[in-house]
Structures are given as structure tokens and as C-alpha cells.
Design an enzyme around this catalytic site. Sequence first.
Site, PDB file in Angstrom:
ATOM      1  N   TYR A  20      -1.530   8.416  -2.937  1.00 28.04           N
ATOM      2  CA  TYR A  20      -0.795   9.492  -2.312  1.00 28.04           C
ATOM      3  C   TYR A  20       0.593   8.907  -2.089  1.00 28.04           C
ATOM      4  O   TYR A  20       1.507   9.514  -2.563  1.00 28.04           O
ATOM      5  CB  TYR A  20      -1.485   9.754  -1.304  1.00 28.04           C
ATOM      6  CG  TYR A  20      -1.012  10.555  -0.119  1.00 28.04           C
ATOM      7  CD1 TYR A  20      -0.274  11.752  -0.485  1.00 28.04           C
ATOM      8  CD2 TYR A  20      -1.018  10.225   1.450  1.00 28.04           C
ATOM      9  CE1 TYR A  20       0.316  12.635   0.565  1.00 28.04           C
ATOM     10  CE2 TYR A  20      -0.759  11.076   2.326  1.00 28.04           C
ATOM     11  CZ  TYR A  20       0.066  12.198   1.821  1.00 28.04           C
ATOM     12  OH  TYR A  20       0.714  12.853   3.025  1.00 28.04           O
ATOM     13  N   SER A  33      -0.047  -0.491   9.013  1.00 27.71           N
ATOM     14  CA  SER A  33      -0.641   0.749   9.528  1.00 27.71           C
ATOM     15  C   SER A  33      -0.392   0.494  11.106  1.00 27.71           C
ATOM     16  O   SER A  33      -0.681  -0.577  11.719  1.00 27.71           O
ATOM     17  CB  SER A  33      -2.054   0.980   8.991  1.00 27.71           C
ATOM     18  OG  SER A  33      -2.631   1.817  10.055  1.00 27.71           O
ATOM     19  N   TYR A  70     -11.093  -2.003   8.308  1.00 32.95           N
ATOM     20  CA  TYR A  70     -10.076  -1.602   7.541  1.00 32.95           C
ATOM     21  C   TYR A  70      -8.669  -2.144   8.443  1.00 32.95           C
ATOM     22  O   TYR A  70      -7.863  -2.561   7.773  1.00 32.95           O
ATOM     23  CB  TYR A  70      -9.843   0.044   7.642  1.00 32.95           C
ATOM     24  CG  TYR A  70      -8.491   0.370   7.123  1.00 32.95           C
ATOM     25  CD1 TYR A  70      -8.124   0.392   5.849  1.00 32.95           C
ATOM     26  CD2 TYR A  70      -7.675   1.144   8.044  1.00 32.95           C
ATOM     27  CE1 TYR A  70      -6.818   0.640   5.402  1.00 32.95           C
ATOM     28  CE2 TYR A  70      -6.383   1.377   7.608  1.00 32.95           C
ATOM     29  CZ  TYR A  70      -5.956   1.053   6.295  1.00 32.95           C
ATOM     30  OH  TYR A  70      -4.784   1.444   6.190  1.00 32.95           O
ATOM     31  N   LYS A  98      -5.614  -4.770   7.691  1.00 32.92           N
ATOM     32  CA  LYS A  98      -4.169  -4.692   7.710  1.00 32.92           C
ATOM     33  C   LYS A  98      -3.577  -5.893   8.632  1.00 32.92           C
ATOM     34  O   LYS A  98      -2.565  -6.496   8.471  1.00 32.92           O
ATOM     35  CB  LYS A  98      -3.625  -3.349   8.343  1.00 32.92           C
ATOM     36  CG  LYS A  98      -4.184  -2.379   7.321  1.00 32.92           C
ATOM     37  CD  LYS A  98      -3.296  -2.553   5.854  1.00 32.92           C
ATOM     38  CE  LYS A  98      -3.573  -1.385   4.939  1.00 32.92           C
ATOM     39  NZ  LYS A  98      -2.795  -1.642   3.632  1.00 32.92           N
ATOM     40  N   ARG A 136      -0.991  12.178  17.852  1.00 31.31           N
ATOM     41  CA  ARG A 136      -0.498  11.277  16.860  1.00 31.31           C
ATOM     42  C   ARG A 136       0.879  11.621  16.531  1.00 31.31           C
ATOM     43  O   ARG A 136       1.299  12.630  16.574  1.00 31.31           O
ATOM     44  CB  ARG A 136      -1.535  11.591  15.763  1.00 31.31           C
ATOM     45  CG  ARG A 136      -2.938  11.323  15.733  1.00 31.31           C
ATOM     46  CD  ARG A 136      -3.102   9.727  15.960  1.00 31.31           C
ATOM     47  NE  ARG A 136      -4.719   9.284  16.017  1.00 31.31           N
ATOM     48  CZ  ARG A 136      -5.246   9.371  17.160  1.00 31.31           C
ATOM     49  NH1 ARG A 136      -4.666   9.744  18.309  1.00 31.31           N
ATOM     50  NH2 ARG A 136      -6.660   9.116  16.964  1.00 31.31           N
TER      51      ARG A 136
END
Length: 342
Positions: A11, A125, A150, A154, A231
Site C-alpha cells: 500500500y 509507526s 508488531y 517497530k 486518531r
Amino acid sequence: MKVLVTGGCGYIGAHTIVDLINNGFDVVSVDSNIRSTTQLLDGIEKITGKKVRNYKVDLCNLEDTHAVFHENRDIVGVIHFAALKTVPESVADPLLYFHNNLTSLINVLKCVKEFNVPNLVFSSSCSVYGNTTALPVVEETPIGEAQSPYARTKQMGEQIIEDYSRVNNTQSIILRYFNPVGAHSSGLIGELPLGKPDNLVPVITQTAIGKIPKMTVFGSDYDTRDGSCVRDYIHVMDIANAHTRALQYLIGHKNATNCEIFNLGTGNGVTVLEAIKAFEKISGVKLNYAMGPRRPGDVISIYANNSRAKEKLGWIPQISIEDSMRTAWQWEVSLRDKVLSN
Ligand code: NAD
Ligand code: WQD
């Protein structure tokens, strides 16, 4: 100037390739297609008129990765997107995430070192901040407890690059994305989640198109404007352009240290219900949703202070939440039309 993009079939990688080509860079991609197909490369060609070569290589395989670097010794930099990124999957299978995300990074760094690649940009992230309450988040905000394996990959990836950059010549930039959304305005590339999506915007567009019968808003009793989470939704082409700028910044030796970190967000917090309203407004579709319980692991509220990227990279996000929703919807409709015409 040639750039090696890992995860170029994904993406954010695909949108960044478009921006790099539009800014005069040549691009080669390395992507094993573990979480993608080569479909977005066709879209890139239609948008830019340039065919981008993808090496179908698993970056966890050092020999194969080395061969790609050997064949592309003239690159000015690497943008390392390739990673697995699904939070619940990482909770269920942590070793898969530690192995894939860290082995691939270490192999890329080994090759960057051996072939003296001068510049590296890494996808990080906002999840590295954990459950922070200091808002908006600045780059110095202390790294919090990771909420998933996850996120931990990072945090560890950032540390590996920081330690590596301290003793090697490579200049690095770590970009911490907030919530990337939307698609290229052509409708030719966008997000292609394989299987059931977890992220809000693909869930919204798939609900609107009927792939998902009804969506749930996770949590209605948070201490926010309307009870749903906040967010910082940032358009993927704005994110893409920050990579081009980061690379140009490094190539122009404008960096003060060997490893710099930038937040990539709009600076605006948007609630889930506001995002849904923005979607309904631009699409004219009434979304079938219900308020539901909180999703475990969700932070209540997070949005960026993006002053550093503005000042140093001259990066100013251009695209509104409405246009993010408009392009995401256009992409979803184009995927349906493609299926119908086949
Ligand atoms: P994506 O899944 O669309 O793209 C990642 C690509 O990397 C995929 O095409 C996949 O096939 C490839 N890949 C994964 N492991 C590989 C390996 N070992 N070797 C070769 N290729 C491999 O994801 P995306 O949304 O484009 O994310 C790109 C990067 O940005 C990732 O590092 C992700 O963690 C990070 N990120 C994404 C988001 C988000 O919400 N999309 C937010 C913050 C950070
Ligand atoms: C956004 C908001 C949900 C789906 C994740 C990763 C993070 C980063 C970005 C990679 C939340 C709500 C969602 C649904 C909902 N990725 N929601 N119903 O959780 O902020 O971040 O993606 O680095 O690391 O954790 O993004 O899009 O999943 O959720 O109500 O069906 O939408 O609760 O408040 P998130 P998201």
C-alpha cells in the site's frame, strides 16, 4: 538517481513509488508478495508511464537479498517498507513477526553496509509510543510499553537502526506514520487488504460497498468528544511525499545527525464517529454500523505534533479527511467495477 524500495507492491510502498518517479527518481522494488500481488505495479505504470521492476525476493533470505543489492550497486538509497503489519496476527504469532520484520531489516542493513549505500529511510509507526497520554505526540515523547509484538518490532527496528547508524556511514531517517488512509486520486492504486481488513477506513469502504454486512464502532464510552477513539488519519500520498523529501534531505546532507526521527501525521485528532460522518458526507452512502464494546489494546487518543517534519523536511500535509475518504471510496468502487467487468 535510483532508489531501492522494499515492499514496493504494498500500500504505502506503491504510493511512494509514484511520488518518487514524479520527482525524477528511478525505482526498483523488492517484494516477496507475501502480503500483496503485483497489481499495484500495473497501476503505477498507468499513472507514471514507467514500468517498475520488482524482484520477488524474501528479504529474510540474505543470499537473495544480497544478489539484488549486487545488481543495483548504483542506488542512492533504500526505503525499507517491507514488513508484516497486522496487529492481531502479531499477538497470535509473535515469532512470525519478530522473524520477518527483524530478519529482513538486519539483512537489508547488512547489504546497505557492504555496498556502502549512503541513505536509508525506515517505516516506523506511532504504535512505538504505546499508550501515551502526552498529546499531541512529539518525537521526544518517551517510547511507551508496546501494545503488541508488531509494535515491538517497530521499537526494536528503530533501535537497531539507531545503533547501526552510530557506527556506520549510512545516514538514516525513521518515519513514524500515524494512520495512513486514502488512495491515489487516479483510482488506479490504493489499499488492497488480503482477507478481512482490520483498519477503520477499509472496513468503512467495504461496509459501504456491501462486502461487510455491518461494521462495529469499537467503544462508545471513552473520555473523548463523542465517546469513540481519536486518531490522526493522514493521506497516503502525503505520507508518500514525506519519503521523497526525506531522501532529498539526506542526499542534500541537510541532516544534523546520522539518524533522525519524524512524526508523519496531520496534527488533527479525528474520532471514529467523525471519520464515519466524513465518509457518509462525501459518498452519500448511509453506513450500516453499530456501537460495540472497546477493542482490546486500543489507545484512547493519539495524534501527532508534526512541527519537526514541517520545519526540516518542508513537509505540509495537503489532503483533508474528506478527500482521504473520497479517494478511498473511489478506489473501493474501482475494485468492484473491475470484478464486475471480468
Ligand atoms: P503492506 O502489507 O501493504 O505492504 C508491505 C509489503 O511488504 C507487502 O507487499 C509484503 O508482501 C512485503 N513484505 C513483507 N515481508 C516481506 C519480506 N520478508 N520480504 C519481502 N517483502 C516483504 O503494508 P503497508 O501498509 O504498505 O506498510 C508499509 C510499512 O509501513 C510497513 O513497514 C508497516 O509496518 C508500516 N506502517 C504501516 C501503517 C499502516 O497503517 N498501513 C502504519 C504505520 C506503519
Ligand atoms: C482506528 C480506530 C479502532 C476498525 C493500527 C495499528 C498501528 C498502525 C495503524 C501500523 C480505532 C476503530 C477500527 C473497526 C472501529 N499500523 N475501529 N471499527 O488501531 O489506530 O492502528 O493501524 O503501524 O500500529 O495498531 O488503526 O484503523 O485499526 O483503528 O471502530 O472495524 O478505528 O477502534 O479507534 P489503529 P485502526
